[in-house]
Design a protein around this motif. Structure first.
Motif, PDB file in Angstrom:
ATOM      1  N   TRP A   1       0.816  -1.219   0.000  1.00 21.55           N
ATOM      2  CA  TRP A   1       0.000   0.000   0.000  1.00 21.55           C
ATOM      3  C   TRP A   1       0.840   1.256   0.000  1.00 21.55           C
ATOM      4  CZ3 TRP A   1      -3.624  -2.267  -1.970  1.00 21.55           C
ATOM      5  CH2 TRP A   1      -4.095  -3.495  -1.509  1.00 21.55           C
ATOM      6  N   THR A   2       2.177   1.119   0.123  1.00 22.12           N
ATOM      7  CA  THR A   2       3.053   2.290   0.041  1.00 22.12           C
ATOM      8  C   THR A   2       3.661   2.444  -1.345  1.00 22.12           C
ATOM      9  OG1 THR A   2       5.000   1.045   0.772  1.00 22.12           O
ATOM     10  CG2 THR A   2       3.641   2.063   2.483  1.00 22.12           C
ATOM     11  N   VAL A   3       3.344   1.542  -2.259  1.00 27.73           N
ATOM     12  CA  VAL A   3       3.891   1.599  -3.618  1.00 27.73           C
ATOM     13  C   VAL A   3       3.270   2.784  -4.349  1.00 27.73           C
ATOM     14  CG1 VAL A   3       3.968   0.393  -5.838  1.00 27.73           C
ATOM     15  CG2 VAL A   3       4.309  -0.876  -3.715  1.00 27.73           C
ATOM     16  N   PRO A   4       4.097   3.666  -4.922  1.00 31.56           N
ATOM     17  CA  PRO A   4       3.526   4.806  -5.640  1.00 31.56           C
ATOM     18  C   PRO A   4       2.882   4.372  -6.948  1.00 31.56           C
ATOM     19  CG  PRO A   4       5.904   4.797  -5.855  1.00 31.56           C
ATOM     20  CD  PRO A   4       5.550   3.680  -4.904  1.00 31.56           C
ATOM     21  N   ALA A   5       1.964   5.171  -7.412  1.00 28.77           N
ATOM     22  CA  ALA A   5       1.300   4.887  -8.689  1.00 28.77           C
ATOM     23  C   ALA A   5       2.323   4.994  -9.812  1.00 28.77           C
ATOM     24  CB  ALA A   5       0.177   5.886  -8.915  1.00 28.77           C
ATOM     25  N   PRO A   6       2.154   4.229 -10.874  1.00 29.50           N
ATOM     26  CA  PRO A   6       3.115   4.322 -11.978  1.00 29.50           C
ATOM     27  C   PRO A   6       3.055   5.702 -12.619  1.00 29.50           C
ATOM     28  CG  PRO A   6       1.254   2.952 -12.597  1.00 29.50           C
ATOM     29  CD  PRO A   6       1.102   3.261 -11.140  1.00 29.50           C
ATOM     30  N   PRO A   7       4.154   6.120 -13.232  1.00 31.45           N
ATOM     31  CA  PRO A   7       4.143   7.441 -13.872  1.00 31.45           C
ATOM     32  C   PRO A   7       3.119   7.472 -15.012  1.00 31.45           C
ATOM     33  CG  PRO A   7       6.159   6.249 -14.411  1.00 31.45           C
ATOM     34  CD  PRO A   7       5.410   5.429 -13.395  1.00 31.45           C
ATOM     35  N   ALA A   8       2.587   8.636 -15.248  1.00 26.73           N
ATOM     36  CA  ALA A   8       1.579   8.793 -16.303  1.00 26.73           C
ATOM     37  C   ALA A   8       2.204   8.526 -17.669  1.00 26.73           C
ATOM     38  CB  ALA A   8       1.003  10.202 -16.267  1.00 26.73           C
ATOM     39  N   LEU A   9       1.395   8.023 -18.565  1.00 33.06           N
ATOM     40  CA  LEU A   9       1.878   7.773 -19.910  1.00 33.06           C
ATOM     41  C   LEU A   9       2.126   9.095 -20.624  1.00 33.06           C
ATOM     42  CD1 LEU A   9      -0.518   4.888 -20.973  1.00 33.06           C
ATOM     43  CD2 LEU A   9       1.853   4.709 -20.232  1.00 33.06           C
ATOM     44  N   ASP A  10       3.047   9.067 -21.543  1.00 34.65           N
ATOM     45  CA  ASP A  10       3.352  10.247 -22.338  1.00 34.65           C
ATOM     46  C   ASP A  10       2.189  10.497 -23.293  1.00 34.65           C
ATOM     47  OD1 ASP A  10       4.423  12.272 -23.819  1.00 34.65           O
ATOM     48  OD2 ASP A  10       6.106  11.108 -24.624  1.00 34.65           O
ATOM     49  N   PRO A  11       1.534  11.659 -23.212  1.00 36.47           N
ATOM     50  CA  PRO A  11       0.373  11.899 -24.079  1.00 36.47           C
ATOM     51  C   PRO A  11       0.738  11.903 -25.568  1.00 36.47           C
ATOM     52  CG  PRO A  11       0.904  13.859 -22.802  1.00 36.47           C
ATOM     53  CD  PRO A  11       1.805  12.768 -22.327  1.00 36.47           C
ATOM     54  N   ALA A  12       2.004  12.171 -25.892  1.00 38.25           N
ATOM     55  CA  ALA A  12       2.415  12.199 -27.288  1.00 38.25           C
ATOM     56  C   ALA A  12       2.857  10.821 -27.781  1.00 38.25           C
ATOM     57  CB  ALA A  12       3.566  13.187 -27.463  1.00 38.25           C
ATOM     58  N   ALA A  13       2.853   9.827 -26.883  1.00 38.02           N
ATOM     59  CA  ALA A  13       3.312   8.483 -27.265  1.00 38.02           C
ATOM     60  C   ALA A  13       2.274   7.785 -28.135  1.00 38.02           C
ATOM     61  CB  ALA A  13       3.579   7.656 -26.021  1.00 38.02           C
ATOM     62  N   GLU A  14       2.763   6.800 -28.868  1.00 36.26           N
ATOM     63  CA  GLU A  14       1.892   5.996 -29.718  1.00 36.26           C
ATOM     64  C   GLU A  14       1.014   5.107 -28.831  1.00 36.26           C
ATOM     65  OE1 GLU A  14       2.876   2.357 -32.620  1.00 36.26           O
ATOM     66  OE2 GLU A  14       3.929   4.219 -33.100  1.00 36.26           O
ATOM     67  N   GLU A  15      -0.234   4.910 -29.238  1.00 35.56           N
ATOM     68  CA  GLU A  15      -1.148   4.078 -28.465  1.00 35.56           C
ATOM     69  C   GLU A  15      -0.677   2.618 -28.484  1.00 35.56           C
ATOM     70  OE1 GLU A  15      -5.913   3.755 -28.035  1.00 35.56           O
ATOM     71  OE2 GLU A  15      -5.118   3.561 -30.059  1.00 35.56           O
ATOM     72  N   PRO A  16      -0.689   1.926 -27.327  1.00 39.57           N
ATOM     73  CA  PRO A  16      -0.271   0.526 -27.314  1.00 39.57           C
ATOM     74  C   PRO A  16      -1.139  -0.318 -28.240  1.00 39.57           C
ATOM     75  CG  PRO A  16      -0.459   1.365 -25.081  1.00 39.57           C
ATOM     76  CD  PRO A  16      -1.000   2.421 -25.995  1.00 39.57           C
ATOM     77  N   LYS A  17      -0.522  -1.342 -28.861  1.00 37.88           N
ATOM     78  CA  LYS A  17      -1.219  -2.189 -29.831  1.00 37.88           C
ATOM     79  C   LYS A  17      -2.409  -2.902 -29.195  1.00 37.88           C
ATOM     80  CE  LYS A  17       3.104  -3.053 -32.153  1.00 37.88           C
ATOM     81  NZ  LYS A  17       4.204  -3.990 -32.243  1.00 37.88           N
ATOM     82  N   GLU A  18      -2.261  -3.330 -27.946  1.00 38.17           N
ATOM     83  CA  GLU A  18      -3.337  -4.052 -27.278  1.00 38.17           C
ATOM     84  C   GLU A  18      -4.571  -3.183 -27.120  1.00 38.17           C
ATOM     85  OE1 GLU A  18      -0.309  -3.597 -25.953  1.00 38.17           O
ATOM     86  OE2 GLU A  18       0.623  -5.571 -26.005  1.00 38.17           O
ATOM     87  N   ILE A  19      -4.363  -1.928 -26.738  1.00 38.38           N
ATOM     88  CA  ILE A  19      -5.497  -1.018 -26.530  1.00 38.38           C
ATOM     89  C   ILE A  19      -6.152  -0.693 -27.873  1.00 38.38           C
ATOM     90  CG2 ILE A  19      -6.139   1.305 -25.769  1.00 38.38           C
ATOM     91  CD1 ILE A  19      -4.023   1.025 -23.581  1.00 38.38           C
ATOM     92  N   ALA A  20      -5.334  -0.495 -28.901  1.00 36.34           N
ATOM     93  CA  ALA A  20      -5.885  -0.197 -30.224  1.00 36.34           C
ATOM     94  C   ALA A  20      -6.724  -1.369 -30.731  1.00 36.34           C
ATOM     95  CB  ALA A  20      -4.758   0.119 -31.202  1.00 36.34           C
ATOM     96  N   ALA A  21      -6.220  -2.598 -30.553  1.00 29.38           N
ATOM     97  CA  ALA A  21      -6.964  -3.782 -30.997  1.00 29.38           C
ATOM     98  C   ALA A  21      -8.267  -3.928 -30.218  1.00 29.38           C
ATOM     99  CB  ALA A  21      -6.102  -5.031 -30.835  1.00 29.38           C
ATOM    100  N   ALA A  22      -8.224  -3.681 -28.916  1.00 34.09           N
ATOM    101  CA  ALA A  22      -9.435  -3.790 -28.095  1.00 34.09           C
ATOM    102  C   ALA A  22     -10.461  -2.740 -28.507  1.00 34.09           C
ATOM    103  CB  ALA A  22      -9.082  -3.635 -26.623  1.00 34.09           C
ATOM    104  N   ARG A  23      -9.996  -1.517 -28.798  1.00 35.22           N
ATOM    105  CA  ARG A  23     -10.923  -0.465 -29.208  1.00 35.22           C
ATOM    106  C   ARG A  23     -11.577  -0.804 -30.549  1.00 35.22           C
ATOM    107  NH1 ARG A  23      -9.006   3.315 -31.709  1.00 35.22           N
ATOM    108  NH2 ARG A  23      -7.233   3.943 -30.482  1.00 35.22           N
ATOM    109  N   LYS A  24     -10.793  -1.335 -31.495  1.00 29.91           N
ATOM    110  CA  LYS A  24     -11.346  -1.710 -32.801  1.00 29.91           C
ATOM    111  C   LYS A  24     -12.411  -2.796 -32.651  1.00 29.91           C
ATOM    112  CE  LYS A  24      -7.369  -0.518 -35.651  1.00 29.91           C
ATOM    113  NZ  LYS A  24      -6.267  -1.037 -36.461  1.00 29.91           N
ATOM    114  N   THR A  25     -12.121  -3.779 -31.796  1.00 34.74           N
ATOM    115  CA  THR A  25     -13.092  -4.851 -31.562  1.00 34.74           C
ATOM    116  C   THR A  25     -14.367  -4.289 -30.947  1.00 34.74           C
ATOM    117  OG1 THR A  25     -11.273  -6.390 -31.223  1.00 34.74           O
ATOM    118  CG2 THR A  25     -13.429  -7.085 -30.428  1.00 34.74           C
ATOM    119  N   ALA A  26     -14.223  -3.392 -29.977  1.00 34.05           N
ATOM    120  CA  ALA A  26     -15.392  -2.791 -29.337  1.00 34.05           C
ATOM    121  C   ALA A  26     -16.202  -1.976 -30.339  1.00 34.05           C
ATOM    122  CB  ALA A  26     -14.953  -1.918 -28.164  1.00 34.05           C
TER     123      ALA A  26
END
Length: 183
Positions: A143-168
Protein backbone atom coordinates in the motif's frame (compact mmCIF):
# COMPACT_ATOMS: atom_id res chain seq x y z
CA UNK A 1 52.63 18.81 -24.38
CA UNK A 2 53.70 17.05 -21.18
CA UNK A 3 52.20 18.24 -17.88
CA UNK A 4 54.65 19.84 -15.49
CA UNK A 5 55.70 17.79 -12.44
CA UNK A 6 53.26 18.09 -9.53
CA UNK A 7 50.28 19.27 -11.62
CA UNK A 8 48.14 16.36 -10.36
CA UNK A 9 48.96 17.28 -6.77
CA UNK A 10 48.05 20.92 -7.44
CA UNK A 11 44.67 19.91 -8.95
CA UNK A 12 43.93 17.68 -5.96
CA UNK A 13 44.77 20.45 -3.48
CA UNK A 14 42.56 22.88 -5.44
CA UNK A 15 39.60 20.48 -5.12
CA UNK A 16 40.33 20.09 -1.39
CA UNK A 17 40.45 23.85 -0.83
CA UNK A 18 37.19 24.38 -2.75
CA UNK A 19 35.31 21.79 -0.68
CA UNK A 20 36.80 23.06 2.58
CA UNK A 21 35.19 26.46 2.08
CA UNK A 22 31.69 25.10 1.43
CA UNK A 23 29.21 24.73 4.24
CA UNK A 24 28.46 21.08 5.08
CA UNK A 25 24.88 19.89 5.04
CA UNK A 26 24.01 17.05 7.39
CA UNK A 27 20.50 15.67 7.45
CA UNK A 28 19.45 14.62 10.94
CA UNK A 29 17.99 11.31 9.76
CA UNK A 30 15.75 9.98 12.50
CA UNK A 31 14.28 13.42 13.10
CA UNK A 32 14.12 14.56 9.46
CA UNK A 33 12.99 12.06 6.84
CA UNK A 34 15.08 12.09 3.66
CA UNK A 35 13.57 13.22 0.36
CA UNK A 36 13.61 10.07 -1.76
CA UNK A 37 13.23 9.86 -5.54
CA UNK A 38 9.70 8.81 -6.59
CA UNK A 39 10.58 5.22 -7.65
CA UNK A 40 13.05 4.38 -4.88
CA UNK A 41 13.93 0.70 -4.39
CA UNK A 42 13.18 0.05 -0.75
CA UNK A 43 11.53 -3.30 -0.09
CA UNK A 44 9.39 -5.62 -2.18
CA UNK A 45 5.62 -5.46 -1.73
CA UNK A 46 3.31 -8.37 -2.56
CA UNK A 47 -0.09 -7.96 -4.20
CA UNK A 48 -1.36 -11.38 -3.15
CA UNK A 49 -4.48 -11.41 -5.33
CA UNK A 50 -2.34 -11.40 -8.47
CA UNK A 51 -0.02 -14.22 -7.35
CA UNK A 52 -0.74 -17.50 -9.14
CA UNK A 53 2.09 -19.39 -7.40
CA UNK A 54 3.90 -19.85 -10.71
CA UNK A 55 7.21 -19.84 -8.79
CA UNK A 56 9.02 -17.77 -11.46
CA UNK A 57 10.22 -15.24 -8.90
CA UNK A 58 11.69 -17.93 -6.64
CA UNK A 59 13.33 -19.77 -9.55
CA UNK A 60 14.90 -16.66 -11.05
CA UNK A 61 16.13 -15.17 -7.76
CA UNK A 62 19.94 -15.38 -7.78
CA UNK A 63 20.05 -15.38 -3.97
CA UNK A 64 17.27 -17.94 -3.41
CA UNK A 65 15.75 -15.66 -0.80
CA UNK A 66 12.08 -16.13 -1.79
CA UNK A 67 10.18 -18.93 -0.07
CA UNK A 68 6.84 -20.04 -1.50
CA UNK A 69 4.55 -22.83 -0.29
CA UNK A 70 1.24 -23.74 -1.90
CA UNK A 71 -1.32 -26.47 -2.26
CA UNK A 72 -3.73 -27.45 -5.03
CA UNK A 73 -7.48 -27.01 -4.74
CA UNK A 74 -10.15 -28.40 -7.03
CA UNK A 75 -12.45 -25.80 -8.55
CA UNK A 76 -15.94 -26.94 -9.61
CA UNK A 77 -16.84 -26.56 -13.28
CA UNK A 78 -17.95 -23.11 -14.37
CA UNK A 79 -20.74 -24.49 -16.56
CA UNK A 80 -22.82 -27.66 -16.20
CA UNK A 81 -21.16 -30.56 -17.98
CA UNK A 82 -17.73 -28.95 -17.71
CA UNK A 83 -14.78 -30.54 -16.01
CA UNK A 84 -13.27 -29.71 -12.64
CA UNK A 85 -10.05 -27.75 -12.64
CA UNK A 86 -7.28 -27.48 -10.13
CA UNK A 87 -5.52 -24.29 -9.09
CA UNK A 88 -2.63 -23.43 -6.82
CA UNK A 89 -3.42 -21.64 -3.57
CA UNK A 90 -0.72 -19.60 -1.86
CA UNK A 91 0.08 -20.81 1.67
CA UNK A 92 3.35 -18.97 2.32
CA UNK A 93 5.21 -16.21 0.55
CA UNK A 94 8.27 -14.90 2.37
CA UNK A 95 11.36 -12.94 1.42
CA UNK A 96 14.57 -13.09 3.45
CA UNK A 97 15.85 -9.52 3.22
CA UNK A 98 19.11 -10.49 4.91
CA UNK A 99 19.93 -12.41 1.69
CA UNK A 100 18.17 -10.19 -0.87
CA UNK A 101 20.47 -8.05 -3.01
CA UNK A 102 17.61 -5.86 -4.32
CA UNK A 103 18.32 -6.69 -7.96
CA UNK A 104 14.62 -6.61 -8.89
CA UNK A 105 14.75 -9.74 -11.06
CA UNK A 106 11.75 -11.19 -9.19
CA UNK A 107 9.71 -8.09 -9.96
CA UNK A 108 10.72 -8.11 -13.62
CA UNK A 109 9.91 -11.79 -14.23
CA UNK A 110 6.54 -11.80 -12.46
CA UNK A 111 4.04 -12.19 -15.33
CA UNK A 112 1.04 -11.28 -13.19
CA UNK A 113 2.24 -8.05 -11.52
CA UNK A 114 2.21 -9.45 -8.01
CA UNK A 115 5.53 -7.92 -6.88
CA UNK A 116 6.37 -4.20 -6.72
CA UNK A 117 9.08 -1.92 -5.32
CA UNK A 118 7.99 -0.03 -2.23
CA UNK A 119 9.94 3.05 -1.09
CA UNK A 120 9.88 1.83 2.52
CA UNK A 121 13.40 1.52 3.86
CA UNK A 122 12.96 1.46 7.64
CA UNK A 123 12.62 -2.24 8.36
CA UNK A 124 15.76 -2.93 10.36
CA UNK A 125 15.66 -5.64 13.01
CA UNK A 126 17.93 -6.35 15.96
CA UNK A 127 18.12 -10.04 15.06
CA UNK A 128 19.04 -11.12 11.52
CA UNK A 129 16.55 -14.00 11.72
CA UNK A 130 13.73 -11.45 11.92
CA UNK A 131 14.53 -10.10 8.42
CA UNK A 132 12.51 -12.88 6.80
CA UNK A 133 9.21 -11.13 6.21
CA UNK A 134 6.06 -13.15 5.54
CA UNK A 135 3.24 -12.27 3.17
CA UNK A 136 1.30 -10.21 5.73
CA UNK A 137 4.20 -7.77 6.10
CA UNK A 138 4.83 -7.78 2.34
CA UNK A 139 1.14 -6.94 1.80
CA UNK A 140 1.40 -3.97 4.18
CA UNK A 141 4.24 -2.57 2.09
CA UNK A 142 2.16 -2.95 -1.05
CA UNK A 143 0.00 0.00 0.00
CA UNK A 144 3.05 2.29 0.04
CA UNK A 145 3.89 1.60 -3.62
CA UNK A 146 3.53 4.81 -5.64
CA UNK A 147 1.30 4.89 -8.69
CA UNK A 148 3.11 4.32 -11.98
CA UNK A 149 4.14 7.44 -13.87
CA UNK A 150 1.58 8.79 -16.30
CA UNK A 151 1.88 7.77 -19.91
CA UNK A 152 3.35 10.25 -22.34
CA UNK A 153 0.37 11.90 -24.08
CA UNK A 154 2.41 12.20 -27.29
CA UNK A 155 3.31 8.48 -27.27
CA UNK A 156 1.89 6.00 -29.72
CA UNK A 157 -1.15 4.08 -28.46
CA UNK A 158 -0.27 0.53 -27.31
CA UNK A 159 -1.22 -2.19 -29.83
CA UNK A 160 -3.34 -4.05 -27.28
CA UNK A 161 -5.50 -1.02 -26.53
CA UNK A 162 -5.88 -0.20 -30.22
CA UNK A 163 -6.96 -3.78 -31.00
CA UNK A 164 -9.43 -3.79 -28.10
CA UNK A 165 -10.92 -0.46 -29.21
CA UNK A 166 -11.35 -1.71 -32.80
CA UNK A 167 -13.09 -4.85 -31.56
CA UNK A 168 -15.39 -2.79 -29.34
CA UNK A 169 -16.22 -0.47 -32.23
CA UNK A 170 -17.04 -3.44 -34.50
CA UNK A 171 -19.31 -4.94 -31.84
CA UNK A 172 -21.06 -1.61 -31.31
CA UNK A 173 -21.56 -1.25 -35.08
CA UNK A 174 -22.95 -4.80 -35.29
CA UNK A 175 -25.39 -4.06 -32.44
CA UNK A 176 -26.47 -0.86 -34.16
CA UNK A 177 -27.09 -2.70 -37.43
CA UNK A 178 -29.07 -5.41 -35.57
CA UNK A 179 -31.18 -2.73 -33.92
CA UNK A 180 -31.95 -1.08 -37.29
CA UNK A 181 -32.75 -4.43 -38.94
CA UNK A 182 -35.30 -5.33 -36.25
CA UNK A 183 -37.30 -2.11 -36.52
Amino acid sequence: MAPFPGSGLAKGLAVTLRTMTRKTVTEQYPDVQPELPPRTRGVIGLFEENCTVCMLCARECPDWCIYIDSHKETVPPAAPGGRERSRNVLDRFAIDFSLCMYCGICIEVCPFDALFWSPEFEYAETDIRDLTHERDKLREWMWTVPAPPALDPAAEEPKEIAAARKTAEKQAAARTEQGEGES
